[in-house]
Motif scaffolding. Sequence first.
Motif, short mmCIF file in Angstrom:
data_model
loop_
_atom_site.label_atom_id
_atom_site.label_comp_id
_atom_site.label_asym_id
_atom_site.label_seq_id
_atom_site.Cartn_x
_atom_site.Cartn_y
_atom_site.Cartn_z
N ILE A 151 3.15 -2.34 -5.45
CA ILE A 151 2.73 -3.70 -5.09
C ILE A 151 2.03 -3.70 -3.73
CG2 ILE A 151 3.59 -5.99 -4.46
CD1 ILE A 151 5.84 -5.54 -6.53
N GLY A 152 2.58 -2.96 -2.77
CA GLY A 152 1.97 -2.92 -1.44
C GLY A 152 0.59 -2.33 -1.44
N LEU A 153 0.41 -1.23 -2.16
CA LEU A 153 -0.90 -0.57 -2.18
C LEU A 153 -1.92 -1.38 -2.96
CD1 LEU A 153 -2.17 1.95 -1.01
CD2 LEU A 153 -1.55 3.20 -3.09
N LEU A 154 -1.50 -1.95 -4.08
CA LEU A 154 -2.42 -2.76 -4.87
C LEU A 154 -2.84 -4.01 -4.11
CD1 LEU A 154 -3.83 -3.03 -7.62
CD2 LEU A 154 -1.84 -4.34 -8.42
N SER A 155 -1.90 -4.66 -3.46
CA SER A 155 -2.25 -5.86 -2.69
C SER A 155 -3.15 -5.52 -1.51
CB SER A 155 -0.97 -6.56 -2.20
OG SER A 155 -0.21 -5.70 -1.37
N SER A 156 -3.08 -4.29 -1.01
CA SER A 156 -3.97 -3.88 0.10
C SER A 156 -5.42 -3.88 -0.33
CB SER A 156 -3.57 -2.49 0.59
OG SER A 156 -2.27 -2.47 1.12
N LEU A 205 -3.51 -5.71 6.45
CA LEU A 205 -3.12 -4.35 6.07
C LEU A 205 -1.87 -3.89 6.81
CD1 LEU A 205 -6.55 -2.47 5.83
CD2 LEU A 205 -5.03 -3.07 3.95
N TYR A 206 -1.61 -4.46 7.98
CA TYR A 206 -0.37 -4.13 8.69
C TYR A 206 0.84 -4.43 7.81
CZ TYR A 206 -3.35 -4.17 12.88
OH TYR A 206 -4.33 -3.93 13.81
N LEU A 207 0.76 -5.56 7.07
CA LEU A 207 1.87 -5.95 6.20
C LEU A 207 1.82 -5.20 4.87
CD1 LEU A 207 4.29 -7.77 5.46
CD2 LEU A 207 2.62 -9.48 4.68
N THR A 208 0.68 -5.24 4.19
CA THR A 208 0.62 -4.70 2.83
C THR A 208 0.68 -3.18 2.81
OG1 THR A 208 -1.81 -4.74 2.92
CG2 THR A 208 -0.69 -6.68 2.01
N TYR A 209 -0.08 -2.53 3.67
CA TYR A 209 -0.14 -1.06 3.69
C TYR A 209 0.87 -0.47 4.67
CZ TYR A 209 -2.29 3.62 3.58
OH TYR A 209 -2.52 4.97 3.43
N GLY A 210 0.95 -1.05 5.85
CA GLY A 210 1.78 -0.48 6.89
C GLY A 210 3.26 -0.70 6.71
N ILE A 211 3.66 -1.80 6.05
CA ILE A 211 5.09 -2.12 5.91
C ILE A 211 5.53 -2.07 4.44
CG2 ILE A 211 6.86 -3.88 6.24
CD1 ILE A 211 5.41 -4.78 8.74
N ARG A 259 -7.12 0.75 -5.23
CA ARG A 259 -6.59 0.44 -6.57
C ARG A 259 -6.35 1.70 -7.38
NH1 ARG A 259 -11.21 -3.87 -6.61
NH2 ARG A 259 -10.18 -5.53 -5.42
N ILE A 260 -7.23 2.68 -7.22
CA ILE A 260 -7.02 3.96 -7.91
C ILE A 260 -5.79 4.66 -7.36
CG2 ILE A 260 -7.99 6.27 -8.29
CD1 ILE A 260 -10.77 4.92 -8.34
N LEU A 261 -5.60 4.61 -6.05
CA LEU A 261 -4.40 5.23 -5.46
C LEU A 261 -3.13 4.52 -5.91
CD1 LEU A 261 -5.46 5.97 -1.76
CD2 LEU A 261 -5.10 7.60 -3.61
N SER A 262 -3.22 3.23 -6.21
CA SER A 262 -2.03 2.53 -6.69
C SER A 262 -1.57 3.07 -8.04
CB SER A 262 -2.30 1.02 -6.78
OG SER A 262 -3.26 0.74 -7.78
N ILE A 263 -2.48 3.70 -8.79
CA ILE A 263 -2.08 4.34 -10.05
C ILE A 263 -1.10 5.47 -9.77
CG2 ILE A 263 -2.93 5.64 -12.05
CD1 ILE A 263 -5.56 4.13 -11.81
#
Length: 515
Positions: A151-156, A165-171, A232-236
Motif C-alpha cells: 500500500i505504501g509503495l503503490l500510494s507513493s 513521500l515522507y509518509l507513503t515511502y519513508g514511513i 507501481r512496477i516495484l509495488s508488484i
Amino acid sequence: MVFFQEAPAAERGTSEMQPPGPASVGAAPVDGPGLLDGPGAAAEKVELELVGPAGAEPPQPPEGGRGWLVMLAAMWCNGSVFGIQNACGVLFVSMLKTLGSKDDDLMIFKTAWVSSLSMGMIFFCCPIASVFTDIFGCRKTAVLGAAVAFIGLLSSSFVRSIEPLYLTYGIIFACGCSFAYQPSLVILGHYFKKRLGLVNGIVTAGSSIFTILLPFLLRVLTDSVGLFSTLRILSIFMFVLFLASFTYRPLASSAKDKESRTEGGNRFSLFSRRRFSPPKKFFNFAIFKVTAYAVWAVGIPLALFGYFVPYVHLMKHVNERFESDKNKEVVLMCIGITSGAGRLLFGRIADYVPGVKKVYLQVLSFILIGLMSMMIPLCDVFGALIAVCLIMGLFDGCFISIMAPIAFELVGTQDVSQAIGFLLGFMSIPMTVGPPIAGLLRDELGSYDVAFYLAGIPPLIGSAILCFIPWIHSKKQRETDKTTGGEKMETMLENQNSLLSNSSGILKKESDSVI
C-alpha cells in the motif's frame, strides 16, 4: 548495505546477524527483543509458533521439504526489501528530475529525506516487529507487513510532490518492510537446524542479487516509463512478497496435536485468549550493565552517521562528475558484489579470531569505509571510483558479517537477540540523519566534495571507540574470574571443613562403640 543475515560461527548453529526476532525453535536464538522467560512463557511460545497445545514438545526441523519453499520466500523478502533500499540512488535522481524545482535551493536536502527516512524506519521498527512476531506468529506478522508495504509503495506512485513521500515511502512502505522482513528470519529456524547456515547464506544472496540487478532495471524503467510507473512496477515486488508470506506456516508438533485442535468443534481455538497472551518480558535493559556492550552500542551508531551517504548520493555525484560515462549504475553494482563476497570471506575469517577480538575486524572495516568515503571526491577517473566502490563494498560485508558473533561474545546466548535489537534501533537514527545533512551541504556548496569528506569522519571516530572494547571486556572478565575464584575457594574450604567434621564424628562414634 544488506543487513544482518550472515550466520555466525558454525559451532553455534545460529542464524546470521539479523534484524531482531524471537528465538527460533530447534535452533539458536534469532536476533530481536521479546525473549521469553520461564517455563510458562516457553510453553506459550511453543503454542504460538507451532500451533500446538501448551507444553507440547517442539518438532524436529524437517531440514527440507516445504522448508525450501519457505527459504525461497525469505530470499525474495530479503532481496526485494534491501534491493530497493540499496538502489535508492537511482530513484533519488529520478525524484529530483520529476518532482524537483529549480527555484528550490534545498531540493536535494528535502529529497534525501525520503530514502534515509525509509532505511531508518526499517531498523527503528524492528524491535516492535519482533514483539508482534512473539504475539501473533511469523505468518500473520509477515502478511500484514507485506500488505502495508504494498500500500505504501503503490500510494507513493500517485503523489506529485516530495513531502507526501515522507509518509507513503519513508514511513508506511518502510514500516511494512520491517514487519515483513523480521519474521522471514525467524521462520527459517523452524524448518532448518543442521542446514541453517547454508540456508541463511542463500537467503542473504537474495539481497546481493537484487542489489546488483535493480539499479540497471530502475534506470531503464525511470528513463522509459518515468518515476511513477516505476514505483507501481516495484509495488508488484511487494505483492509477490505478500503472497510469499503465506508460506510461513508454523509447524504442527504432531498429527495428534492437529486432531486435538479440532476436537469438540472448537474451530476457533487458534484465537484463544491464552494464544494471544503477551510475553512477560519485552525488553531487557539490564544488558546495558555490560560495559563492553554499552560501548559497542554507542560506537556502532556513531560510526554510521556517514555510512548511508554513498548509497543515497553516489549516483547524483557520478552524474555530476562523469557526465560522459555510460552505465553509471555499475558503481552500485560493484558495492553489491563485493559486499556479498566480503560477508562470506570475513564471516569465515571471524571463526578463527578468538573471542571479543573480532571487534578489531569491525575497526578495520570502519577505517577502510571512512577512508574510501573520503576518496570518492578525489576520483577524477571513473575506473578509480569503481575501485573505491569495490573496496568499500568488501569491508561493508566485513562489518555486517560479524555483528552477530560479536554480540554473542559480549552478552551471551540468552541476551543476544535483544542486544542486536537495541543496536538496530540505535542505528536507525544516524542512518536517517546522515544523508539529508549531506544533501544540505550539496545544496549550500554546489558539490558533494565536502559531504563525502565529512562522511568519512564518523567511521574513523567510531573505530577508535570500538578499540577499547576488548580491553574493557577482558578487564571485566578478570574481575569476574577473581570473584568466582574466591567464591570457589570459600566453597572448597567449607566442603573440606564439613568433610573433616563428618570424619571426626564417624571416628568418635567408632571409638565409643569399641569402648
